[in-house]
Design an enzyme around this catalytic site. Structure first.
Site, short mmCIF file in Angstrom:
data_model
loop_
_atom_site.label_atom_id
_atom_site.label_comp_id
_atom_site.label_asym_id
_atom_site.label_seq_id
_atom_site.Cartn_x
_atom_site.Cartn_y
_atom_site.Cartn_z
CG HIS A 1 -1.92 0.95 1.40
ND1 HIS A 1 -1.69 2.25 1.79
CD2 HIS A 1 -3.26 0.85 1.21
CE1 HIS A 1 -2.84 2.90 1.84
NE2 HIS A 1 -3.81 2.08 1.49
CG ASP B 1 0.37 -2.57 6.21
OD1 ASP B 1 -0.64 -2.76 6.91
OD2 ASP B 1 0.37 -1.87 5.18
CD GLN C 1 -7.12 -4.40 4.15
OE1 GLN C 1 -8.11 -5.02 4.52
NE2 GLN C 1 -7.19 -3.15 3.74
CE LYS D 1 -7.28 0.09 6.28
NZ LYS D 1 -8.11 0.44 5.12
CB CYS E 1 -3.62 3.22 -1.53
SG CYS E 1 -4.70 4.59 -1.19
N1 PLP Z 1 -1.86 -0.85 4.59
C1 PLP Z 1 -2.82 -1.55 3.96
C2 PLP Z 1 -2.52 -2.93 3.46
C3 PLP Z 1 -4.08 -0.99 3.79
O1 PLP Z 1 -5.04 -1.67 3.16
C4 PLP Z 1 -4.32 0.32 4.29
C5 PLP Z 1 -5.62 0.98 4.08
O2 PLP Z 1 -6.35 0.64 3.17
C6 PLP Z 1 -3.29 0.99 4.94
C7 PLP Z 1 -2.08 0.36 5.07
C8 PLP Z 1 -3.47 2.36 5.50
O3 PLP Z 1 -4.38 2.36 6.54
P1 PLP Z 1 -4.86 3.73 7.20
O4 PLP Z 1 -5.38 4.58 6.06
O5 PLP Z 1 -5.93 3.33 8.14
O6 PLP Z 1 -3.68 4.34 7.86
#
Ligand code: PLP
Length: 427
Positions: free
Chosen positions: A141, A219, A222, A245, A384
């Site tokens: 992401h 990370d 998800q 999430k 993203c």
């Molecule tokens: N990493 C992954 C794999 C994601 O799917 C997302 C959000 O869609 C993020 C990071 C970023 O999350 P946040 O916008 O809640 O900081």
């Protein structure tokens, strides 16, 4: 004859824990799901973007604001003591949720993005120099790409990306050990891909990194609300998640950091809450994790997140993981019935509960726009992950992402709506 007890959010979650979850009954806990959109029943399939909130979380926020609201750590009056206790007990709850060794390993953040930026800014400033390599993957992401690009620009470090195997969406790990042994300082990767639904073997990858003396960041945006996530079992140095999430409020997240590491790091931001003492020209810092939490924190967010963690554990994260994978597999199989009419991304088996696809002859945004008219909330775009989309040779995909309150019947309805969309576009 005695009547059965009425189903309440609390009894639904409790009975799920005892007898195995009744996924349909759990839907009663989510007021937002029971509405019409464009005169049709809402079908919410955008859970990878954000999940809906059960009444238990909404009520915890309301209770906090109606009874306990005050600022934390500074006051000595009753409400401040209660707010501080609630905030710090949320920290302890998060530590238990992730099986951290202590609450001192839990830093509250705004979400995954801020957690990763915090590590890049603090650990990065202290440990990364020109020529060092930060190892990422091609499926990250933007929030696990851009902070490292900023760090590389500041320090002269270089970035490398573990390759993804085309549409099948798996990580190619064949050169991992060789790469880890050639100047890599940190490996940062996603547990579950938000674009492909791939579940990466993070424990195995972190073990290989540890052997090579490489620091690791996972990370878990998800994964944390979809399966058991145990930082000791994974063996990572850092792990970031987002509350929204996983049934929690927006604006709150957690960064887990190994205590010995956190203690060595400089502050992230400066201000109140994070200091021991301040002079006009110098200051001293609190220990971790408070050193990283400048200013008034998101107290109600932490309270809501703790309620979300209670809620998920009452259902059982192992049950949730199984249901999630069943939904992912069922959706993939049903969408594969479109044969040449669809392009599916990500692994065929062992996928998480989300499916990215392109209906041949229809732009992803058109799929999502027309689906919305049928009451179906999908997402279309690059999710993203622009570099991954370029690698796959597409601009965007449509994505249906599930949570435990989704059902196979809803996936059947999605398939019917996609057939309508094909008809609408004359296919
Ligand atoms: N990493 C992954 C794999 C994601 O799917 C997302 C959000 O869609 C993020 C990071 C970023 O999350 P946040 O916008 O809640 O900081």
């Amino acid at each position: 004859m005695s009547q059965p007890a009425p189903l309440t959010p609390q009894t639904a979650a409790a009975s799920a824990a005892e007898a195995g979850p009744d996924w349909n009954a759990l839907r009663a806990d989510f007021p937002i799901l029971h509405q019409q959109v464009h005169n049709r029943p809402l079908l919410y399939l955008d859970n990878a973007a954000t999940t809906q909130k059960p009444r238990a979380v909404i009520q915890a926020l309301q209770r906090y604001y109606e009874r306990d609201n005050a600022n934390v750590h500074r006051g000595i009056h009753e409400l401040s003591n209660r707010a501080t206790a609630a905030f710090e007990s949320a920290r302890a709850r998060a530590a238990r949720f992730l099986n951290a060794r202590s609450p001192e390993e839990i830093v509250f953040t705004r979400g995954t993005t801020e957690g990763i930026n915090l590590v890049a800014a603090t650990w990065g400033a202290q440990n990364v120099k020109a020529g060092d390599i930060i190892l990422l993957t091609e499926m990250e992401h933007h929030s696990n790409l851009v902070p490292w690009q900023l760090l590389a620009a500041r320090t002269g470090a270089r970035l490398r990306h573990l390759p993804v195997t085309g549409d099948a969406g798996l990580l190619d790990l064949s050169h991992l050990d060789e790469w880890l042994g050639s100047g890599v300082k940190l490996l940062a990767l996603t547990h579950i891909s938000n674009s492909l639904g791939t579940i990466n073997p993070v424990a195995e990858i972190c073990a290989r990194a540890r052997k090579a003396g490489v620091t690791t960041l996972v990370d878990a945006a998800q994964s944390a609300g979809h399966r058991p996530v145990d930082v000791q079992e994974i063996g990572c140095d850092f792990l970031a998640l987002s509350g929204h999430k996983m049934c929690g409020p927006t604006g709150i997240g957690v960064l887990y950091g190994r205590q010995e590491l956190l203690e060595t790091l400089p502050p992230y931001q400066g201000g109140g809450e994070m200091i021991l003492s301040v002079e006009y020209h110098t200051s001293t810092w609190k220990h971790a994790p408070h050193r990283f939490e400048a200013g008034t924190p998101d107290i109600s967010g932490a309270v809501g997140l703790a309620a979300a963690m209670d809620y998920l554990d009452a259902i059982g994260r192992t049950h949730i993981a199984r249901h999630d994978q069943e939904l992912g597999a069922y959706a993939y199989a049903r969408l594969a019935e479109f044969k040449e009419g669809i392009r599916l991304f990500g692994p065929r088996i062992g996928r998480a509960g989300l499916v990215s696809f392109l209906l041949r002859g229809v732009h992803a945004h058109d799929v999502v726009t027309v689906a919305d008219q049928w009451g179906v909330a999908l997402r279309g775009g690059h999710h993203c992950t622009q570099p991954l989309m370029r690698k796959l040779g597409v601009e965007s995909t449509a994505r249906a992402s599930f949570y435990f309150y989704n059902t196979p019947a809803e996936i059947d309805r999605l398939v019917e709506v996609l057939r309508e969309i094909q008809k609408f576009f004359g296919l």
